[in-house]
Design a protein around this motif. Sequence first.
Motif, PDB file in Angstrom:
ATOM      1  N   LYS A 149       0.928   1.623   0.405  1.00 21.14           N
ATOM      2  CA  LYS A 149       0.112   1.828   1.607  1.00 21.14           C
ATOM      3  C   LYS A 149      -1.366   1.622   1.301  1.00 21.14           C
ATOM      4  CE  LYS A 149       3.298   5.106   3.801  1.00 21.14           C
ATOM      5  NZ  LYS A 149       3.482   6.515   4.244  1.00 21.14           N
ATOM      6  N   ARG A 150      -1.821   2.156   0.174  1.00 17.63           N
ATOM      7  CA  ARG A 150      -3.231   2.002  -0.192  1.00 17.63           C
ATOM      8  C   ARG A 150      -3.561   0.552  -0.531  1.00 17.63           C
ATOM      9  NH1 ARG A 150      -5.937   6.095  -4.259  1.00 17.63           N
ATOM     10  NH2 ARG A 150      -7.551   4.529  -3.817  1.00 17.63           N
ATOM     11  N   LYS A 152      -2.140  -2.157   0.575  1.00 15.73           N
ATOM     12  CA  LYS A 152      -2.173  -2.941   1.809  1.00 15.73           C
ATOM     13  C   LYS A 152      -3.479  -2.706   2.574  1.00 15.73           C
ATOM     14  CE  LYS A 152       2.746  -3.518   2.833  1.00 15.73           C
ATOM     15  NZ  LYS A 152       3.824  -3.316   3.810  1.00 15.73           N
ATOM     16  N   ALA A 153      -3.929  -1.448   2.586  1.00 10.67           N
ATOM     17  CA  ALA A 153      -5.130  -1.117   3.353  1.00 10.67           C
ATOM     18  C   ALA A 153      -6.413  -1.520   2.635  1.00 10.67           C
ATOM     19  CB  ALA A 153      -5.146   0.380   3.653  1.00 10.67           C
ATOM     20  N   GLU A 154      -6.465  -1.325   1.331  1.00 13.06           N
ATOM     21  CA  GLU A 154      -7.723  -1.481   0.598  1.00 13.06           C
ATOM     22  C   GLU A 154      -7.858  -2.807  -0.149  1.00 13.06           C
ATOM     23  OE1 GLU A 154      -8.346   1.995  -1.885  1.00 13.06           O
ATOM     24  OE2 GLU A 154      -7.292   3.251  -0.430  1.00 13.06           O
TER      25      GLU A 154
END
Length: 522
Positions: A149-150, A152-154
């Motif tokens: 998740k991180r 993909k976001a960052e």
Amino acid sequence: MTRSTDNKKVIKVHDSDNVAIVIGQGGVAAGTQLQAGLVAIVDIPQGHKIALSDIPSGAEVIRYNEVIGTATETIPLGGHVNERNIALRQPPSLQELEVATREYGPAEPLAEYTFQGYRNADGSVGTRNVLGITTSVQCVAGTVEHAVKRIKAELLPKYPNVDDVVGLTHTYGCGVAINAPAAIIPIRTLKNITLNPNFGGEVMVVGLGCEKLQPSTLVSEQPVKIYGANEKADSSGHILSLQDERFVGFSEMMAGIMAMAEQHLAKLDQRRRESCPVSELVVGTQCGGSDAFSGVTANPAVGFAADLIVRAGGTVMFSEVTEVRDAIHLLAPRVIDAEVGEKLIREMAWYDEYLAQGQADRSANPSPGNKSGGLSNVIEKALGSIAKSGTSPIIDVLGPGERIRKRGLNFVATPASDFICGTLQLAAGMNMHVFTTGRGTPYGLSMVPVIKVGTNTTLSRRWHDLIDLDAGRIASGDDTIEAMGWELFHLILDIASGREQAAVERLGIHNDLALFNPAPVT
């Protein structure tokens, strides 16, 4: 009172069949005249079988010009033929099979078609550009999902040429008999998944540190370097263990994973699509949530497309041992030689023994949903299932978790369970997946495009945003198997090239890996 209709209402596959299936949403009501001399004497749902003649008790019930069972009671003309009035017959004897008896001449080549793919250093070609993060043990699955998740976001927005980041989480790695003979199946499955062409050789492994399945086992063919959060990641790093003493707290574990991911994303971002021949496609085929239309619409269309891919030099795999076992007498003549025939028989025999050890047999298949869709037993299901294989010679047989060795039509031995089958086909090296369904399933894989083909128009319209191709047009007479096969072939090329997305890709639907582990759990 008899109701008449001018519309086509039944499908009879072969002249010798004594049953046909009812088509049309809602089925037919008692008293409906379906064709000259045929009146439904009871309500019969869509996809279910109707008797085309009186079938005495003990007589053979025939569909696809094959015996699918014997009647347990007299079934009158126009009666409903279903699992309650058909007895299951014994499967074909493996010892009496005729092997490699079909003669094949040279196939007409199909060389003018290409797709846009990602070439890899090992010679394989990807259809997507994905960072895969696998695990050596189930204990770290939650951590990897958090990290994905991180990332993909960052991080992912910084690397526009990378399609996705996926966590290859599973429930294996510890608390298992790691040295048991059958443990080779889940271990080689996980190892071969890391070699899937859509990962471009850049798979990361996150481990715990105390597990039985050592992370280095999964990437033994890649340069291995183990490092922690305080050690600079380099391009050869593939493994990170959460118990590394250099990690102080969860935040440093995350920092280590993020640093490793950035190195791999930077390399994947350099990949570019280029024109590749169809011979570089490795297409897995599978059916799930099947119904009685599967064997007359979607699966034959897939089989036609499979033949086109093989003619172009590409690779197609079909699977699901329990869903071919009762049609093995139709497959054994198609193997290319006696050696491949021995492999096919060996896989069938192994699975027969596996079921027997578990005090189960093939009657555990089909599912309640399959039966609601008109499939009476596993024999009928198998006869429809093998239509996905087309007509090409079977050039090799793989055991569960093995990797493709030869181009052409391969049988890859797997259970029939949808996601176990899909996981094993990923390990075999597929870069495209075609999945047929009649009852409907939101099946999807995160690392390979999955094209969903509906067997009937009722489902395809109801699930309009989940189904990519409506093969029900074959049943209605609006299309032919050949035309639908060509349409599917072109759709495979478009989706493989990234020009289109499959429905489950657009929706972001996928399930976790499901390993096949016949070995003991300690």
